[in-house]
Design an enzyme around this catalytic site. Structure first.
Site, short mmCIF file in Angstrom:
data_model
loop_
_atom_site.label_atom_id
_atom_site.label_comp_id
_atom_site.label_asym_id
_atom_site.label_seq_id
_atom_site.Cartn_x
_atom_site.Cartn_y
_atom_site.Cartn_z
N GLY A 46 0.83 -1.20 0.00
CA GLY A 46 0.00 0.00 0.00
C GLY A 46 0.86 1.25 0.00
CD GLN A 51 3.61 5.58 3.09
OE1 GLN A 51 2.68 5.05 2.51
NE2 GLN A 51 4.62 4.87 3.56
CB CYS A 93 5.86 1.41 7.39
SG CYS A 93 5.30 3.03 6.79
CG LEU A 94 6.69 1.03 1.17
CD1 LEU A 94 5.87 1.46 -0.04
CD2 LEU A 94 7.82 0.10 0.75
CG HIS A 135 0.13 0.64 7.55
ND1 HIS A 135 1.19 0.14 8.28
CD2 HIS A 135 0.68 1.51 6.65
CE1 HIS A 135 2.32 0.70 7.86
NE2 HIS A 135 2.04 1.53 6.86
CD GLU A 136 -1.13 2.16 3.21
OE1 GLU A 136 -0.63 3.29 3.34
OE2 GLU A 136 -0.43 1.13 3.09
CG HIS A 139 0.77 6.28 6.28
ND1 HIS A 139 1.97 6.75 6.77
CD2 HIS A 139 1.00 4.99 5.92
CE1 HIS A 139 2.88 5.79 6.72
NE2 HIS A 139 2.32 4.70 6.21
O1 GNR Z 1 4.35 -2.63 2.03
C1 GNR Z 1 3.75 -2.63 3.10
N1 GNR Z 1 3.52 -3.80 3.72
C2 GNR Z 1 2.73 -3.95 4.85
C3 GNR Z 1 2.80 -5.15 5.54
C4 GNR Z 1 2.02 -5.34 6.66
C5 GNR Z 1 1.18 -4.35 7.08
C6 GNR Z 1 1.12 -3.14 6.42
C7 GNR Z 1 1.89 -2.95 5.30
S1 GNR Z 1 1.77 -1.45 4.43
C8 GNR Z 1 3.35 -1.35 3.71
C9 GNR Z 1 3.43 -0.19 2.73
C10 GNR Z 1 3.30 1.11 3.47
O2 GNR Z 1 4.14 1.62 4.14
N2 GNR Z 1 2.14 1.70 3.37
O3 GNR Z 1 1.90 2.85 4.02
NI NI Z 2 3.23 2.80 5.75
#
Ligand code: GNR
Ligand code: NI
Length: 174
Positions: A46, A51, A93-94, A135-136, A139
Site C-alpha cells: 500500500g 508518504q 512500512c515503506l 495502516h494507510e 498515514h
Molecule cells: O508494504 C507494506 N507492507 C505492509 C505489511 C504489513 C502491514 C502493512 C503494510 S503497508 C506497507 C506499505 C506502506 O508503508 N504503506 O503505508
Molecule cells: Ni506505511
C-alpha cells in the site's frame, strides 16, 4: 506517470494531516497513477499520499500475492465506518525501511471511499487487506506504526531511524 520519492521517518511531512479531496479531477487521477507506480516499484502492499509529501486523503493498496494477477484498489476520502475484533500482524512500512514489528489492529473493517472515477463504494475487509486499510488510513492522519509500538520498541526504532537519517545527510554533505 512517475515514481515519486517516499519520505522516511522522522521526516515531518509524514506527520501532516491530509485534507479531503474536493473533486476527483484529472490532476488527482494523475497523482493516483503516480502513487500506484511508486507502490509497485517499491514494492509495497500500500501507499498513502502523505508518504510522497502530498497531504491529501488518498491511498492505494494491492494485496495480491506474487502468483496472482495484480488488483489495484484506490481509496479517496476513505472513512472506516466500523471495526470488529482484534488481531496482531507483523507490519512493515515503506517509510520505515527494514523495520518489521507486530502491531495490534481491528480484525475486520468496513470502509467507505471514492474509487479512481470518483464513484463511492463500500468494502468489508479482513486479514492483510484490513490491516493495510488501517495502516494507510493512519498515514492520512499523520499516525505511523511507531506510534502503535510499546515504549521499548518505539525507542529502538526511533533511534535506528534517526541514526540512519543522520548518516545519510552526513554522507551527502561530505
Ligand atoms: O508494504 C507494506 N507492507 C505492509 C505489511 C504489513 C502491514 C502493512 C503494510 S503497508 C506497507 C506499505 C506502506 O508503508 N504503506 O503505508
Ligand atoms: Ni506505511
Amino acid at each position: 506517470m512517475a515514481v515519486r520519492t517516499i519520505y522516511h521517518y522522522p521526516d515531518p511531512r509524514l506527520r501532516q494531516r491530509a485534507a479531503v479531496v474536493a473533486a476527483v479531477t484529472p490532476t488527482i487521477q494523475q497523482l493516483v497513477e503516480d502513487m500506484a507506480e511508486t507502490m509497485y516499484a517499491a514494492p509495497g502492499v500500500g501507499l498513502a499520499a502523505t508518504q510522497i509529501g502530498e497531504p491529501l486523503r488518498i491511498f492505494v493498496i494491492d494485496t495480491a500475492g506474487d502468483d496472482e494477477p495484480s488488483k489495484l484498489r484506490v481509496f479517496i476520502n476513505p472513512e472506516i465506518v466500523s471495526k470488529e475484533g482484534e488481531l496482531v500482524w507483523e507490519e512493515g512500512c515503506l517509510s520505515f525501511p527494514g523495520v518489521m514489528e507486530e502491531i495490534e489492529r481491528a480484525a475486520k473493517v468496513r470502509v467507505r471511499a471514492l474509487d479512481r472515477d470518483g464513484e463511492p463504494f463500500e468494502l468489508e475487509a479482513e486479514g492483510l487487506l484490513a490491516v493495510a486499510i488501517q495502516h494507510e488510513h493512519d498515514h492520512l492522519d499523520g499516525t505511523l506504526m511507531i506510534d502503535k509500538m510499546g515504549a521499548l520498541k518505539k525507542r529502538i526504532v526511533d533511534r535506528k531511524m534517526r541514526r540512519r537519517a543522520a548518516e545519510r545527510s552526513g554522507a551527502s554533505a561530505r
